[in-house]
Scaffold this active site. Structure first.
Site, PDB file in Angstrom:
ATOM      1  N   ASP A  12       0.708  -1.233  -0.057  1.00  0.00           N
ATOM      2  CA  ASP A  12      -0.047   0.136   0.083  1.00  0.00           C
ATOM      3  C   ASP A  12       1.072   1.468  -0.114  1.00  0.00           C
ATOM      4  O   ASP A  12       2.048   1.095   0.369  1.00  0.00           O
ATOM      5  CB  ASP A  12      -0.769   0.083   1.296  1.00  0.00           C
ATOM      6  N   ASN A  14       1.252   3.186  -2.837  1.00  0.00           N
ATOM      7  CA  ASN A  14       1.708   3.777  -4.175  1.00  0.00           C
ATOM      8  C   ASN A  14       1.251   5.275  -4.619  1.00  0.00           C
ATOM      9  O   ASN A  14       2.179   6.138  -5.152  1.00  0.00           O
ATOM     10  CB  ASN A  14       1.219   2.807  -5.406  1.00  0.00           C
ATOM     11  N   ASN A  60     -10.999  -2.524  -5.508  1.00  0.00           N
ATOM     12  CA  ASN A  60     -10.202  -1.660  -6.128  1.00  0.00           C
ATOM     13  C   ASN A  60     -10.694  -1.401  -7.707  1.00  0.00           C
ATOM     14  O   ASN A  60     -10.423  -0.474  -8.315  1.00  0.00           O
ATOM     15  CB  ASN A  60      -8.553  -2.112  -6.319  1.00  0.00           C
ATOM     16  N   TRP A  61     -11.861  -2.234  -8.010  1.00  0.00           N
ATOM     17  CA  TRP A  61     -12.447  -2.083  -9.307  1.00  0.00           C
ATOM     18  C   TRP A  61     -13.254  -0.720  -9.163  1.00  0.00           C
ATOM     19  O   TRP A  61     -13.554  -0.205 -10.246  1.00  0.00           O
ATOM     20  CB  TRP A  61     -13.440  -3.233  -9.607  1.00  0.00           C
TER      21      TRP A  61
HETATM   22  C1  IPE Z   1      -5.471  -2.645  -0.170  1.00  0.00           C
HETATM   23  O1  IPE Z   1      -5.119  -1.385  -0.184  1.00  0.00           O
HETATM   24  C2  IPE Z   1      -5.612  -3.254  -1.372  1.00  0.00           C
HETATM   25  C3  IPE Z   1      -4.092  -3.467  -2.063  1.00  0.00           C
HETATM   26  C4  IPE Z   1      -3.127  -3.016  -1.670  1.00  0.00           C
HETATM   27  C5  IPE Z   1      -4.188  -4.076  -3.243  1.00  0.00           C
HETATM   28  P1  IPE Z   1      -6.325  -0.087  -0.353  1.00  0.00           P
HETATM   29  O2  IPE Z   1      -5.514   1.125  -0.672  1.00  0.00           O
HETATM   30  O3  IPE Z   1      -7.238  -0.381  -1.519  1.00  0.00           O
HETATM   31  O4  IPE Z   1      -7.087  -0.320   0.789  1.00  0.00           O
HETATM   32  P2  IPE Z   1      -7.676   0.797   1.830  1.00  0.00           P
HETATM   33  O5  IPE Z   1      -9.095   1.444   0.750  1.00  0.00           O
HETATM   34  O6  IPE Z   1      -6.845   1.911   2.057  1.00  0.00           O
HETATM   35  O7  IPE Z   1      -8.515   0.033   2.884  1.00  0.00           O
HETATM   36  C1  IPE Z   2      -1.611   0.330  -3.420  1.00  0.00           C
HETATM   37  O1  IPE Z   2      -1.464   1.674  -3.474  1.00  0.00           O
HETATM   38  C2  IPE Z   2      -1.914  -0.340  -4.743  1.00  0.00           C
HETATM   39  C3  IPE Z   2      -3.421  -0.678  -5.013  1.00  0.00           C
HETATM   40  C4  IPE Z   2      -4.202  -0.520  -4.229  1.00  0.00           C
HETATM   41  C5  IPE Z   2      -3.650  -1.136  -6.288  1.00  0.00           C
HETATM   42  P1  IPE Z   2      -2.541   2.609  -3.387  1.00  0.00           P
HETATM   43  O2  IPE Z   2      -2.793   2.926  -4.909  1.00  0.00           O
HETATM   44  O3  IPE Z   2      -3.712   2.095  -2.669  1.00  0.00           O
HETATM   45  O4  IPE Z   2      -1.740   3.944  -2.825  1.00  0.00           O
HETATM   46  P2  IPE Z   2      -2.409   4.978  -1.607  1.00  0.00           P
HETATM   47  O5  IPE Z   2      -2.857   3.982  -0.566  1.00  0.00           O
HETATM   48  O6  IPE Z   2      -3.721   5.571  -2.552  1.00  0.00           O
HETATM   49  O7  IPE Z   2      -1.339   5.832  -1.462  1.00  0.00           O
HETATM   50 MG    MG Z   3      -4.084   2.473  -0.524  1.00  0.00          MG
END
Ligand code: IPE
Ligand code: IPE
Ligand code: MG
Length: 248
Positions: A12, A14, A60-61
């Site tokens: 998490d 990114n 995430n979709w």
């Molecule tokens: C969890 O991270 C999913 C992945 C790392 C693939 P999210 O960024 O989607 O989770 P929340 O929304 O902060 O709970």
């Molecule tokens: C994790 O990073 C990757 C995925 C969930 C695909 P994020 O995209 O959730 O990054 P933040 O949490 O918004 O910083």
């Molecule tokens: Mg995230």
């Protein structure tokens, strides 16, 4: 120092990594793929049996379509680009989640690499893609109910092991350690069943900055934990002594 057999990682941070640099979120995902490479290689080198990476959740979709599409492009790129690394290192690639929902530009290279690496015995790298822990349990329950209805499963025999056999992780070693990066302290629907007795480590490092030295630091911390599985500390110490005596 005891090593975990199976490590799960919620990769998490990114988006925040990129936003801190005034870049687009996709840039964070791109650099995050470099972290995946480094961590996977390190995990293989130190001899972990299995790592499971949460790459894309069922939820995430619902992100903006442009971000979802860019993530799918990056997944495709990763699967094509990592082919040699995975094969040369004897890694078996697996996937959990609703992979049928992935576009064919991801499903095709995923299926190809899963098939090609199926007999590798070095380490299992499982990608959790379009994955949700609750979704995965719901699927298992549905399959189990079908077997009961068909008369091939006796409901009175359903116990923890029986349920476990219906989960997509049933063939993996037990999940010993969960790492979540980026400072968030939640599970976000990852491996709910499998986490029952996993050790949890939350680190503030954002995923694109997370490299092998961070993994090693987590493994060191894991090594200092006493896993009791409901027993008393005294029982654990006694059984360690027994194991040591037996193995000498
Ligand atoms: C969890 O991270 C999913 C992945 C790392 C693939 P999210 O960024 O989607 O989770 P929340 O929304 O902060 O709970
Ligand atoms: C994790 O990073 C990757 C995925 C969930 C695909 P994020 O995209 O959730 O990054 P933040 O949490 O918004 O910083
Ligand atoms: Mg995230």
């Amino acid at each position: 120092m005891p090593l975990p057999r199976h490590v799960g990682i919620i990769m998490d941070g990114n988006g925040r990594w990129a936003e801190l640099r005034g870049q687009s979120r996709v840039e964070g995902h791109r650099v995050g793929a470099d972290s995946v490479r480094d961590v996977t290689r390190a995990a293989r080198e130190i001899g972990l049996e299995a790592i499971t990476l949460y790459a894309f959740s069922s939820q995430n979709w619902s992100r903006p379509a442009s971000e979802v599409s860019a993530l799918m492009d990056l997944l495709r790129e990763y699967l094509l680009g990592e082919r040699d690394e995975i094969m040369d290192n004897g890694i078996r690639l697996a996937a959990i989640g609703d992979v049928e929902r992935l576009p064919s530009r991801v499903q095709d290279p995923l299926d190809a690499l899963r098939a090609e690496s199926a007999n590798n015995t070095g380490m299992v790298l499982t990608l959790a893609l379009s994955y949700g822990g609750r979704e995965s349990i719901a699927r298992a329950v549905a399959a189990l109910a079908r077997d009961v209805a068909a008369g091939t499963l006796d409901p009175s025999t359903i116990d923890v092991d029986a349920v476990n056999r219906y989960l997509p992780t049933h063939a993996l070693p037990p999940l010993d350690l969960l790492i979540r990066t980026s400072g968030e302290q939640r599970i976000s629907n990852f491996m709910l069943w499998e986490l029952a007795y996993a050790e949890l480590i939350f680190t503030d490092v954002l995923w694109p900055d997370f490299r092998r030295q961070h993994l090693f630091a987590c493994l060191e911390q894991y090594g200092t934990r006493e896993r009791r599985f409901g027993l008393t500390s005294g029982q654990i110490v006694a059984s360690d002594v027994e194991t040591d005596v037996e193995s000498t």
